[in-house]
Design an enzyme around this catalytic site. Structure first.
Site, mmCIF file in Angstrom:
data_model
loop_
_atom_site.group_PDB
_atom_site.id
_atom_site.type_symbol
_atom_site.label_atom_id
_atom_site.label_comp_id
_atom_site.label_asym_id
_atom_site.label_seq_id
_atom_site.Cartn_x
_atom_site.Cartn_y
_atom_site.Cartn_z
ATOM 1 N N GLY A 1 -16.640 -15.645 -28.662
ATOM 2 C CA GLY A 1 -17.054 -15.192 -27.343
ATOM 3 C C GLY A 1 -15.808 -14.834 -26.561
ATOM 4 N N GLU B 1 -12.587 -20.672 -20.438
ATOM 5 C CA GLU B 1 -11.271 -20.270 -20.950
ATOM 6 C C GLU B 1 -10.147 -20.628 -19.992
ATOM 7 O OE1 GLU B 1 -13.479 -19.155 -24.050
ATOM 8 O OE2 GLU B 1 -11.354 -19.591 -23.943
#
Length: 960
Positions: free
Chosen positions: A357, A394
């Site tokens: 992803g 992230e």
């Protein structure tokens, strides 16, 4: 990494299985979504799930340091040990410690036409003990020359390069001994810009004028930096990096740090050499570089960090949403951890061909286009939410994973579980209107419990040796169970002490490596609670408990008796020594459903508690907020008293969801009857909450898939229509003034569910709106596209499919292409199913998206499941070669076979993979075979009673 990632994890209106949401690589979203749509899998993307975000901490000796008594080995109901019969582990040795890097000076020159690259490495190294060889990691690279020059002494040329391809190592031999001290290692080498989405690879894109071109990009987690340059490719061997790239002068070149110099390249006027600032001390898997054509939008966060989002040319506008999220998120984490972001800039970039992803490379975070780009007109609400979660995930890694890194892959879960938890905290801060914590329970918590109830699950902490074993642990246990136990721990400690402990951990280990125990120690210090003892029961043994509770009224008080046993997907646990967990238990009553009346740590098999002043008419509920990682089974009278609290909504949404989900899994395991659950589901008729409906929808999807193996599949569709049509009528097709994000998600979910089930009015309206959309009279809003597409396809013909394929070809946005790809499998005619499967492997579909097309076919119908499995077998070589044993292969297998419910299919799947081995997916294959056998047992046990119930609820009342 966000492996999780490839597909939104929440069940969106995408009616079809979405991939793991993972952050790997958040893996693309896992399977929960999928179940929602009539099958049983769904961060995935997702939810695998995977950034490849992997932060690990796991020294070999950490096991020896674990706190608390040794845990009993979990065993299955039959009493056999529960450690799955995994194949013999390959022998593996970490790199020798004689020589280690201090700084890598690295210059790479990619050729975007011939797909090769040239590299020069000049590394400052320390020889810690005299040796005549240097062992490094190296894969798919040819070394041309190598030499070592001790500081202030003559250069010594290596006389041999011995490649150990199996172990991805190279040994450089020198004619004389390299003495202790520092020196410079120089290596000239060449490599290939591969098409496997790992290492230094090529990514295909189309320019606005329609030309096909390639960018050169990286994906190094877990063990692929060695495909770009020879290195010590282990997370604990940290160094600084001075990177320069020689690239065509009309291309953008990016790396972890800011550009310090850009000058013409002497040998070729069309090239420039771009130099980047020196990085902090960091692990090789977090290094990144990108060369291609991009536009960007930029801003500065309130704490002064330059933030840019890079998009395909002409699409800068689509980077604005992620830019806004990133600019809010950096200061939030700085404040939460009380540690500043350590680099001068951060870039977020959309990569066309990307397996995971997203990936948390320090200062240069890479994403699938669908995890980063949002078009104000053409992106649906679930996509915005997905982007916000992946960005939050992230960026959390920039501290947790990048600044402090796991010592070894055994501690990957710490990186991924933590980031998968805090991404929700961050999104809740940025978008309180998303009610994201309730969605966490449906997307991550219940998904993890589904997998962890299997005999073939695994503990959160898995000792990892050979790199080929790493891919397997980018799964719902590392991400979603990891996140769930951290959420439970945060609740048990309290936010203030948790933050103190996190600050202590990050400052103590910054620019270093740590193991799970190091985090427990910091949190223990901050909170004064026995964190290591409690948490080792959740991370070192697989599975989780089922708490059975009964109540007895004694005058003004209620006396509760609690018993914990391991919860097994196959039914009541009957092994000899039952594993024990230390379970934080919270209890509330109808007096105040949102506040704990009692909190206690259950550290033994049985516990008796007295709740003071609870009247006979008041209900009692365990696991307030569905935070504890356990399932609850109430005595019949306790359950009976909770049903009205579902109907009148006095029980909070997350508790209504948890209660229904527990009952559904108890029925699946044969502990209660499925009919009892169907009766409870009918109590949800007044339900307003999107996430509660989403979870209910997933479970009805699992049941629909199961009953597709019977001759009364139509009856369960009638049940679905009866449950969903009142809310469908209340919502209607068009947004009303004052509605928000969750209303849009709910409308898409409900209309898709009704449309697939063949609800007449929904089908007619979907066809009408689809026709207007195609003819350009009235374009469908992004939130209505998935439900309309799936409805018209499910009840459509060859012309419908051709129209959808045409819309796919015309779509400019990857999100729209993916939306269409995920629903194509809904078509029901056998020859059209074949057409969709052939399309999955065509040039029209990006390699990482083939999996969701095949999964969509398998998840839509009984014929689709058979056809998809046959297609996977017939095209195995091409598919396996394409994904090279990465986590996408596991996703593919799971989506293709999980819905079967006949014993002999389990044998067929097992036999196929014995002759077509997929080492990184061995555990997935075992889990799928177990699921098929469990489905078959469930069908045998409950099909007849379900059929009778569905018939009698439609029967006219008997005449008196």
């Amino acid at each position: 990494a966000a492996v999780r990632g490839a597909v939104p994890r929440t069940q969106t209106s995408n009616p079809l299985p979405s991939l793991l949401s993972l952050s790997l690589p958040r893996p693309p979203s896992p399977d929960r979504t999928h179940s929602c749509v009539g099958n049983a899998p769904g961060r995935p993307v997702p939810s695998f799930p995977p950034c490849v975000c992997v932060s690990l901490a796991g020294r070999a000796e950490s096991a020896a340091r674990s706190v608390g008594p040794p845990l009993p080995q979990a065993s299955s109901r039959s009493g056999r040990p529960l450690s799955p019969a995994m194949p013999e582990k390959r022998p593996f040795e970490r790199l020798p410690a004689e020589v280690s890097p201090l700084n890598y000076g690295l210059c790479l020159k990619p050729d975007l036409v011939d797909f090769t690259f040239e590299g020069k490495l000049e590394a400052a190294v320390q020889v810690r003990q005299a040796t005549n060889q240097i062992v490094m990691n190296c894969a798919d690279i040819d070394i041309i020359t190598a030499s070592y020059a001790p500081e202030g002494d003559e250069e010594i040329h290596a006389t041999g390069f011995n490649y150990q391809n199996e172990d991805e190592k190279v040994t450089l031999s020198f004619p004389s001994t390299l003495q202790k001290g520092t020196g410079t290692l120089k290596i000239d080498f060449v490599g290939e810009l591969n098409d496997k989405m790992k290492g230094f690879y090529r990514s295909k894109y189309t320019t606005p004028s329609g030309d096909t071109r390639y960018a050169a990009v990286t994906q190094f987690e877990a063990t692929d930096a060695r495909r770009a340059f020879p290195c010590w490719d282990e997370p604990a061997i940290k160094a600084t990096f001075d990177i320069s790239l020689v690239v065509p002068k009309d291309r953008v070149a990016l790396s972890n740090m800011n550009v310090t110099d850009r000058k013409p390249y002497p040998d070729d006027e069309n090239l420039v050499e771009v130099k980047f600032a020196r990085t902090p001390v960091m692990s090789t898997y977090l290094v990144a570089f990108v060369v291609g054509e991009y536009d960007f939008v930029e801003t500065r966060s309130s704490d002064g960090v330059l933030v840019r989002v890079y998009t395909p040319v002409g699409k800068a506008e689509q980077g604005k949403f992620a830019l806004e999220v990133a600019a809010k998120t950096l200061p939030f984490y700085k404040d939460y951890f009380n540690v500043p972001y350590p680099l001068p800039k951060i870039d977020l970039i959309a990569i066309a061909d990307f397996a995971a992803g997203a990936m948390e490379n320090w200062g240069l975070v890479t994403y699938r286009e669908t995890a980063l780009l949002i078009d104000p007109k053409n992106s649906c609400s679930s996509s915005r939410q997905w982007v916000a979660l992946v960005v939050g995930h992230e960026l959390a890694h920039q501290w947790f994973g990048n600044l402090v890194t796991m010592e070894w892959w055994t501690h990957l879960w710490l990186n991924e579980g933590f980031a998968s938890w805090i991404e929700y905290l961050c999104v809740d801060h940025c978008f309180p209107e998303y009610d994201i914590w309730t969605q966490f329970v449906s997307a991550d918590y219940t998904r993890a419990q589904e997998l962890d109830a299997l005999d073939n699950s695994h503990p959160i902490e898995v000792s990892v040796g050979h790199p080929s074993e790493v891919d397997e642990i980018f799964d719902a246990i590392s991400y979603s169970k990891g996140a769930s136990v951290i959420r439970m721990l945060h609740d048990y400690i309290g936010d203030e002490d948790f933050r103190k402990g996190m600050h202590l951990y990050l400052t103590r280990f910054q620019q270093r490596n740590a193991a799970t125990e190091d985090l427990w120690e910091s949190l223990e210090k901050a909170s004064g609670k026995p964190i290591a003892a409690v948490m080792s029961t959740w991370t070192k043994q697989m599975g989780f408990p089922l708490i059975y509770v009964e109540a007895e009224q004694q005058e003004e008080d209620k006396v509760l008796k609690l018993v914990q046993k391991k919860f097994c997907a196959s039914g009541p646990y009957s092994g000899e020594d039952c594993p024990l967990w230390m379970v934080p238990i919270s209890i509330c009553t109808s007096e105040d459903p949102s506040c704990a009346k009692m909190q206690v740590l259950m550290d033994k098999q049985e516990l008796t508690l007295v709740l003071k002043d609870v009247k006979p008419g008041q209900w009692v509920k365990l696991n307030l907020g569905t935070v504890g990682f356990y399932r609850t089974q109430y005595s019949p009278d306790m359950l009976e008293s909770l049903i009205p609290a579902i109907q009148d909504l006095s029980l909070p949404p997350v508790d209504r969801l948890g209660l229904q989900n527990d009952l559904f899994s108890l029925a699946r395991a044969g502990i209660i009857s499925t009919v009892d659950v169907l009766k409870v589901m009918e109590a949800f008729v007044n339900e307003p909450n999107y996430t509660v409906w989403s979870d209910l929808s997933c479970n009805l999807g699992i049941l629909s898939t199961l009953l597709s193996h019977t001759d009364f599949y139509e009856e369960i569709q009638v049940f679905v229509k009866d449950v969903f049509s009142p809310i469908g009528e209340r919502l209607g097709w068009d947004p009303k003034p004052g509605e928000g994000h969750l209303d849009a998600l709910l409308r898409g979910l409900v209309l898709g569910k009704l449309g697939k089930a063949g609800h007449k009015a929904t089908l007619e309206e979907a066809r009408r709106r689809f026709k207007d959309h195609v003819e350009g009279k009235h374009i469908l809003s992004a939130d209505l596209r998935s439900p309309v597409y799936v409805t018209v396809l499910k009840h459509g013909d060859g012309a419908t499919l051709d129209t959808m394929l045409k819309l796919h070809k015309q779509a400019d946005m990857q999100e729209e292409k993916n939306r269409i790809e995920r629903v194509l499998g809904a078509i029901s005619q056998p020859e059209l199913i074949q057409k969709v499967l052939t399309f999955a492997l065509s040039e029209e579909v990006r390699p990482q998206d083939t999996v969701s097309v095949i999964g969509g076919v398998a998840g839509s119908s009984k014929q689709g499941r058979r056809a998809a499995w046959k297609f996977v077998k017939d095209n195995w070589e091409e598919l396996y070669n394409r994904y090279q044993g990465g986590f996408l292969i596991s996703r593919l297998i799971k989506l293709s076979v999980d819905g079967f419910a006949i014993d002999k299919m389990a044998a067929e799947v097992k036999a196929f993979f014995e002759t077509h081995p997929a080492p990184s997916a061995e555990r997935t294959v075992q889990q799928c075979c177990e699921n098929i056998l469990l489905n078959a047992a469930w069908l045998t046990r409950d099909a007849e009673s379900i059929h009778q119930y569905l018939l009698q609820r439609k029967a006219p009342p008997a005449m008196v």
